[in-house]
Design a protein around this motif. Structure first.
Motif, PDB file in Angstrom:
ATOM      1  N   ARG A  73      13.961  -8.206   5.454  1.00  0.00           N
ATOM      2  CA  ARG A  73      13.237  -7.689   6.616  1.00  0.00           C
ATOM      3  C   ARG A  73      12.189  -6.664   6.201  1.00  0.00           C
ATOM      4  O   ARG A  73      11.042  -6.691   6.666  1.00  0.00           O
ATOM      5  CB  ARG A  73      14.239  -7.044   7.569  1.00  0.00           C
ATOM      6  N   TYR A  74      12.558  -5.782   5.309  1.00  0.00           N
ATOM      7  CA  TYR A  74      11.622  -4.772   4.832  1.00  0.00           C
ATOM      8  C   TYR A  74      10.554  -5.400   3.938  1.00  0.00           C
ATOM      9  O   TYR A  74       9.409  -4.938   3.910  1.00  0.00           O
ATOM     10  CB  TYR A  74      12.374  -3.687   4.065  1.00  0.00           C
ATOM     11  N   ARG A  75      10.911  -6.452   3.209  1.00  0.00           N
ATOM     12  CA  ARG A  75       9.906  -7.143   2.395  1.00  0.00           C
ATOM     13  C   ARG A  75       8.865  -7.826   3.281  1.00  0.00           C
ATOM     14  O   ARG A  75       7.674  -7.836   2.967  1.00  0.00           O
ATOM     15  CB  ARG A  75      10.589  -8.166   1.482  1.00  0.00           C
ATOM     16  N   HIS A  76       9.293  -8.398   4.403  1.00  0.00           N
ATOM     17  CA  HIS A  76       8.341  -9.013   5.331  1.00  0.00           C
ATOM     18  C   HIS A  76       7.416  -7.971   5.947  1.00  0.00           C
ATOM     19  O   HIS A  76       6.230  -8.242   6.189  1.00  0.00           O
ATOM     20  CB  HIS A  76       9.103  -9.758   6.434  1.00  0.00           C
ATOM     21  N   LEU A  77       7.941  -6.767   6.210  1.00  0.00           N
ATOM     22  CA  LEU A  77       7.087  -5.691   6.716  1.00  0.00           C
ATOM     23  C   LEU A  77       6.017  -5.332   5.695  1.00  0.00           C
ATOM     24  O   LEU A  77       4.839  -5.133   6.051  1.00  0.00           O
ATOM     25  CB  LEU A  77       7.940  -4.472   7.060  1.00  0.00           C
ATOM     26  N   MET A  78       6.400  -5.248   4.433  1.00  0.00           N
ATOM     27  CA  MET A  78       5.434  -4.938   3.379  1.00  0.00           C
ATOM     28  C   MET A  78       4.356  -6.025   3.287  1.00  0.00           C
ATOM     29  O   MET A  78       3.163  -5.727   3.128  1.00  0.00           O
ATOM     30  CB  MET A  78       6.161  -4.794   2.043  1.00  0.00           C
ATOM     31  N   GLN A  79       4.744  -7.282   3.422  1.00  0.00           N
ATOM     32  CA  GLN A  79       3.763  -8.366   3.364  1.00  0.00           C
ATOM     33  C   GLN A  79       2.838  -8.346   4.580  1.00  0.00           C
ATOM     34  O   GLN A  79       1.652  -8.681   4.453  1.00  0.00           O
ATOM     35  CB  GLN A  79       4.494  -9.702   3.267  1.00  0.00           C
ATOM     36  N   LEU A  84      -2.854  -6.929   6.351  1.00  0.00           N
ATOM     37  CA  LEU A  84      -3.763  -6.166   7.204  1.00  0.00           C
ATOM     38  C   LEU A  84      -4.790  -5.372   6.412  1.00  0.00           C
ATOM     39  O   LEU A  84      -5.808  -4.965   6.980  1.00  0.00           O
ATOM     40  CB  LEU A  84      -2.961  -5.190   8.089  1.00  0.00           C
ATOM     41  N   LEU A  85      -4.534  -5.115   5.134  1.00  0.00           N
ATOM     42  CA  LEU A  85      -5.426  -4.280   4.325  1.00  0.00           C
ATOM     43  C   LEU A  85      -6.109  -5.145   3.269  1.00  0.00           C
ATOM     44  O   LEU A  85      -5.490  -5.510   2.262  1.00  0.00           O
ATOM     45  CB  LEU A  85      -4.629  -3.157   3.643  1.00  0.00           C
ATOM     46  N   PRO A  86      -7.376  -5.512   3.469  1.00  0.00           N
ATOM     47  CA  PRO A  86      -8.046  -6.372   2.476  1.00  0.00           C
ATOM     48  C   PRO A  86      -8.311  -5.668   1.153  1.00  0.00           C
ATOM     49  O   PRO A  86      -8.537  -6.336   0.145  1.00  0.00           O
ATOM     50  CB  PRO A  86      -9.359  -6.755   3.175  1.00  0.00           C
ATOM     51  N   HIS A  87      -8.302  -4.342   1.134  1.00  0.00           N
ATOM     52  CA  HIS A  87      -8.576  -3.605  -0.100  1.00  0.00           C
ATOM     53  C   HIS A  87      -7.291  -3.242  -0.839  1.00  0.00           C
ATOM     54  O   HIS A  87      -7.297  -2.363  -1.706  1.00  0.00           O
ATOM     55  CB  HIS A  87      -9.368  -2.328   0.211  1.00  0.00           C
ATOM     56  N   ALA A  88      -6.180  -3.918  -0.526  1.00  0.00           N
ATOM     57  CA  ALA A  88      -4.891  -3.605  -1.141  1.00  0.00           C
ATOM     58  C   ALA A  88      -4.578  -4.581  -2.261  1.00  0.00           C
ATOM     59  O   ALA A  88      -5.014  -5.737  -2.255  1.00  0.00           O
ATOM     60  CB  ALA A  88      -3.786  -3.643  -0.093  1.00  0.00           C
ATOM     61  N   LYS A  89      -3.788  -4.103  -3.231  1.00  0.00           N
ATOM     62  CA  LYS A  89      -3.303  -4.918  -4.343  1.00  0.00           C
ATOM     63  C   LYS A  89      -1.782  -4.886  -4.331  1.00  0.00           C
ATOM     64  O   LYS A  89      -1.185  -3.838  -4.082  1.00  0.00           O
ATOM     65  CB  LYS A  89      -3.802  -4.371  -5.681  1.00  0.00           C
ATOM     66  N   LYS A  90      -1.169  -6.023  -4.627  1.00  0.00           N
ATOM     67  CA  LYS A  90       0.289  -6.107  -4.681  1.00  0.00           C
ATOM     68  C   LYS A  90       0.740  -6.168  -6.131  1.00  0.00           C
ATOM     69  O   LYS A  90       0.085  -6.782  -6.968  1.00  0.00           O
ATOM     70  CB  LYS A  90       0.767  -7.345  -3.920  1.00  0.00           C
ATOM     71  N   ASP A  91       1.875  -5.509  -6.398  1.00  0.00           N
ATOM     72  CA  ASP A  91       2.411  -5.529  -7.755  1.00  0.00           C
ATOM     73  C   ASP A  91       3.897  -5.828  -7.706  1.00  0.00           C
ATOM     74  O   ASP A  91       4.507  -5.851  -6.632  1.00  0.00           O
ATOM     75  CB  ASP A  91       2.156  -4.192  -8.451  1.00  0.00           C
ATOM     76  N   SER A  92       4.478  -6.056  -8.875  1.00  0.00           N
ATOM     77  CA  SER A  92       5.892  -6.400  -8.966  1.00  0.00           C
ATOM     78  C   SER A  92       6.759  -5.198  -8.603  1.00  0.00           C
ATOM     79  O   SER A  92       6.296  -4.061  -8.540  1.00  0.00           O
ATOM     80  CB  SER A  92       6.223  -6.881 -10.379  1.00  0.00           C
ATOM     81  N   LYS A  93       8.053  -5.464  -8.403  1.00  0.00           N
ATOM     82  CA  LYS A  93       8.972  -4.423  -7.962  1.00  0.00           C
ATOM     83  C   LYS A  93       9.198  -3.387  -9.053  1.00  0.00           C
ATOM     84  O   LYS A  93       9.121  -3.682 -10.247  1.00  0.00           O
ATOM     85  CB  LYS A  93      10.313  -5.048  -7.562  1.00  0.00           C
ATOM     86  N   VAL A  94       9.500  -2.172  -8.595  1.00  0.00           N
ATOM     87  CA  VAL A  94       9.721  -1.047  -9.499  1.00  0.00           C
ATOM     88  C   VAL A  94      11.142  -0.551  -9.300  1.00  0.00           C
ATOM     89  O   VAL A  94      11.640  -0.491  -8.166  1.00  0.00           O
ATOM     90  CB  VAL A  94       8.707   0.085  -9.231  1.00  0.00           C
TER      91      VAL A  94
END
Length: 329
Positions: A73-79, A84-94
């Protein structure tokens, strides 16, 4: 024998002659809207390079990542926020450890990002959101409540992906200093200081118009987030004039979530504490209180049984004179 031909220097003279320049003319510089033709009175490129100053272009980015063992559920919120943010970058889990700040600061430097949204999940129940400016700070830690993703809401609103949002804030943000700092980190008040939720102008993935609104409101000391689509009638008769805001309507798109501020730090993922919420109660304390209340119910039942036995021992019934009247028959 055949006579040898007399050798001449004609080929050498032809090779030595200069060939005409048949190469294609130099291509003009290319822009986002095609090739740009030079102005008739323009100076040469070499002369103009030293005198003209290139216009500022905002290339800052936001890194969005999460901790390991995060729930779906929280992962879907992050996605949803990433979309919504075109200037965002996604990275692997920490890995969520004490040294996560150093690892994330290095990751921000490697990915050329100046801001970070880090979703930290603990005990697969509680979600914390770090809103960080790197490398100098500040950073804000929130507890995320009332999470509703786009998939579970299934609202009718829909806006174009990559369009720039309008940011609206309630008047409470200007009343206290810590809310003003949170507003500054969310919005974009200075053109050089790119913030988290404000999409930079002329970004390569952003559309050059606004068709949705991010609403941030403060209620009971919590920041409530909503996303609305701006709709206008498209018929020829009902065409909206400039300033016809009465005909525009808002339709909610999603997602929804609530941010409870915990602390504001002076550095990136740490540093001196600038603000601490005095009304914050951790989820562990709330769960412990609920367990105590349930344990109190059981203790009340045990005490009631003991009281009943003591009452029966103190108030014994007198023997009934007719109890053995019909035993012999």
């Amino acid at each position: 024998m055949a006579k040898k031909r007399k050798r001449t220097d004609a080929p050498a003279e032809a090779a030595g002659a200069e060939k005409p320049n048949d190469s294609a003319p130099e291509r003009p510089p290319r822009t986002l809207f095609g090739f740009k033709d030079p102005a008739p009175d323009a100076e040469p490129a070499s002369a103009a390079a030293g005198s003209a100053v290139a216009p500022f272009r905002n290339k800052e980015k936001v890194l969005i990542t999460c901790s390991r063992r995060i729930t779906y559920r929280y992962r879907h919120l992050m996605q949803d926020i990433l979309s919504l943010l075109p200037h965002a970058k996604k990275d692997s889990k920490v890995e969520s450890k004490q040294s996560k700040g150093n690892a994330l600061n290095e990751l921000l430097e490697l990915r050329s990002c100046s801001s970070c949204l880090f979703f930290e999940c603990r005990k697969q129940k509680d979600l914390y959101l770090w809103m960080v400016k790197s490398p100098g700070g500040p950073s804000v830690k929130f507890l995320v409540n009332a999470v509703h993703t786009m998939e579970e809401l299934k609202l009718t609103g829909n806006h174009l992906k990559g369009s720039r949002p309008l940011l609206t804030f309630s008047t409470n943000f200007d009343e206290q200093p810590h809310w003003m700092l949170v507003k500054e980190m969310i919005t974009q008040s200075l053109p050089v200081f790119v913030q988290i939720f404000a999409t930079p102008k002329d970004h390569r993935k952003a559309k050059p118009f606004h068709d949705h609104v991010f609403a941030f409101s403060i209620v009971d000391g919590h920041v409530w987030f909503r996303n609305y689509q701006i709709t206008v009638p498209h018929n020829e008769i009902d065409k909206v004039d400039k300033g016809g805001l009465d005909k525009m309507t808002l339709i909610e798109v999603g997602p929804r979530f609530c941010l409870n501020p915990i602390k504001i730090f002076g550095g990136s993922f740490g540093g001196p504490t600038w603000y601490e919420n005095p009304y914050y109660i951790s989820p562990n304390q709330i769960r412990a209180l609920e367990k105590r209340q349930k344990a109190g119910k059981y203790a009340k039942k045990v005490k009631a049984k003991v009281r009943r036995k003591m009452h029966e021992m103190e108030n014994t019934l007198e023997p009934d004179e007719f109890a053995e009247l019909w035993k012999g028959e």
